[in-house]
Design a protein around this motif. Structure first.
Motif, PDB file in Angstrom:
ATOM      1  N   UNK A  80      44.964  49.309 113.628  1.00 22.59           N
ATOM      2  CA  UNK A  80      44.713  47.938 113.185  1.00 22.59           C
ATOM      3  C   UNK A  80      44.807  47.872 111.664  1.00 22.59           C
ATOM      4  N   UNK A  81      44.776  46.679 111.142  1.00 20.47           N
ATOM      5  CA  UNK A  81      44.930  46.470 109.705  1.00 20.47           C
ATOM      6  C   UNK A  81      43.788  47.116 108.909  1.00 20.47           C
ATOM      7  N   UNK A  82      44.134  47.587 107.721  1.00 25.47           N
ATOM      8  CA  UNK A  82      43.128  48.129 106.803  1.00 25.47           C
ATOM      9  C   UNK A  82      42.325  46.957 106.253  1.00 25.47           C
ATOM     10  N   UNK A  83      41.010  46.984 106.499  1.00 24.74           N
ATOM     11  CA  UNK A  83      40.148  45.874 106.083  1.00 24.74           C
ATOM     12  C   UNK A  83      39.387  46.169 104.789  1.00 24.74           C
ATOM     13  N   UNK A  84      39.342  47.445 104.400  1.00 28.17           N
ATOM     14  CA  UNK A  84      38.720  47.813 103.120  1.00 28.17           C
ATOM     15  C   UNK A  84      39.356  49.105 102.635  1.00 28.17           C
ATOM     16  N   UNK A  85      39.530  49.191 101.326  1.00 26.66           N
ATOM     17  CA  UNK A  85      40.080  50.406 100.720  1.00 26.66           C
ATOM     18  C   UNK A  85      39.472  50.574  99.350  1.00 26.66           C
ATOM     19  N   UNK A  86      39.487  51.800  98.870  1.00 29.88           N
ATOM     20  CA  UNK A  86      38.924  52.072  97.556  1.00 29.88           C
ATOM     21  C   UNK A  86      38.850  53.566  97.305  1.00 29.88           C
ATOM     22  N   UNK A  87      37.954  53.936  96.407  1.00 29.71           N
ATOM     23  CA  UNK A  87      37.776  55.335  96.016  1.00 29.71           C
ATOM     24  C   UNK A  87      36.290  55.666  96.090  1.00 29.71           C
ATOM     25  N   UNK A  88      35.987  56.860  96.591  1.00 32.86           N
ATOM     26  CA  UNK A  88      34.614  57.365  96.613  1.00 32.86           C
ATOM     27  C   UNK A  88      34.527  58.557  95.674  1.00 32.86           C
ATOM     28  N   UNK A  89      33.336  58.770  95.089  1.00 39.77           N
ATOM     29  CA  UNK A  89      33.164  59.914  94.193  1.00 39.77           C
ATOM     30  C   UNK A  89      31.745  60.428  94.250  1.00 39.77           C
ATOM     31  N   UNK A  90      31.609  61.705  93.861  1.00 40.26           N
ATOM     32  CA  UNK A  90      30.308  62.368  93.872  1.00 40.26           C
ATOM     33  C   UNK A  90      30.392  63.636  93.033  1.00 40.26           C
ATOM     34  N   UNK A  91      29.239  64.165  92.672  1.00 41.59           N
ATOM     35  CA  UNK A  91      29.191  65.480  92.017  1.00 41.59           C
ATOM     36  C   UNK A  91      29.203  66.578  93.083  1.00 41.59           C
ATOM     37  N   UNK A  92      29.131  66.201  94.335  1.00 45.42           N
ATOM     38  CA  UNK A  92      29.212  67.135  95.473  1.00 45.42           C
ATOM     39  C   UNK A  92      30.592  66.997  96.109  1.00 45.42           C
ATOM     40  N   UNK A  93      31.061  68.089  96.717  1.00 45.75           N
ATOM     41  CA  UNK A  93      32.343  68.064  97.417  1.00 45.75           C
ATOM     42  C   UNK A  93      32.259  67.113  98.617  1.00 45.75           C
ATOM     43  N   UNK A  94      33.370  66.559  99.045  1.00 46.92           N
ATOM     44  CA  UNK A  94      33.474  65.667 100.210  1.00 46.92           C
ATOM     45  C   UNK A  94      32.702  64.356 100.066  1.00 46.92           C
ATOM     46  N   UNK A  95      32.977  63.572  99.041  1.00 43.64           N
ATOM     47  CA  UNK A  95      32.292  62.276  98.915  1.00 43.64           C
ATOM     48  C   UNK A  95      32.668  61.355 100.078  1.00 43.64           C
ATOM     49  N   UNK A  96      31.741  60.454 100.433  1.00 44.29           N
ATOM     50  CA  UNK A  96      31.967  59.511 101.529  1.00 44.29           C
ATOM     51  C   UNK A  96      31.591  58.096 101.093  1.00 44.29           C
TER      52      UNK A  96
END
Length: 135
Positions: free
Chosen positions: A58-74
């Motif tokens: 289905x269509x992408x309804x949200x997109x962006x970038x995630x970040x953290x000082x820990x590996x594997x940001x969500x």
């Protein structure tokens, strides 16, 4: 059962193939994307983005970038929200700490869930006395 055995039928192999196919179909439901290079790195901000090449079931309804000082940001942590749809986009990451390593990746969400791009890392610049927060 003897009939299957004489044909070389292997129930374990068949079951494994079904699991593999199910996993592949499940993955096709989610968007496919890549995290772009991090640029314009300052003391408290940086620019990153993503490229969504396939929207999934289905269509992408949200997109962006995630970040953290820990590996594997969500998406449960720090994130930007940069619209919807496929294609390339850029994001400004703000309120970062100087002289700190961050992990970042693009994300895209559709009805099936959220998919993430590859993880990239960068280190913000150290703040010197008298420096602007974002050179």
């Amino acid at each position: 059962m003897r009939k299957f055995a004489s044909c070389g039928f292997n129930a374990f192999a068949a079951c494994s193939l079904c699991v593999l196919l199910f996993s592949a179909c499940e993955m096709l439901n989610l968007p496919m994307l890549e995290t772009l290079e991090v640029s314009e790195i300052g003391c408290e901000a940086a620019v990153c983005g993503g490229d969504i090449t396939f929207e999934g079931v289905s269509a992408v309804i949200e997109r962006g970038v995630v970040w953290s000082t820990e590996d594997n940001p969500t998406i449960s942590g720090s994130k930007t929200s940069d619209g919807s749809g496929t294609g390339s986009f850029t994001s400004t990451l703000s309120n970062l700490q100087p002289d700190t390593e961050y992990f970042v990746r693009a994300y895209a969400t559709n009805e099936a869930g959220t998919a993430y791009g590859n993880i990239r890392s960068f280190k913000t610049l150290e703040r010197s006395t008298g420096d602007n927060p974002n050179p």
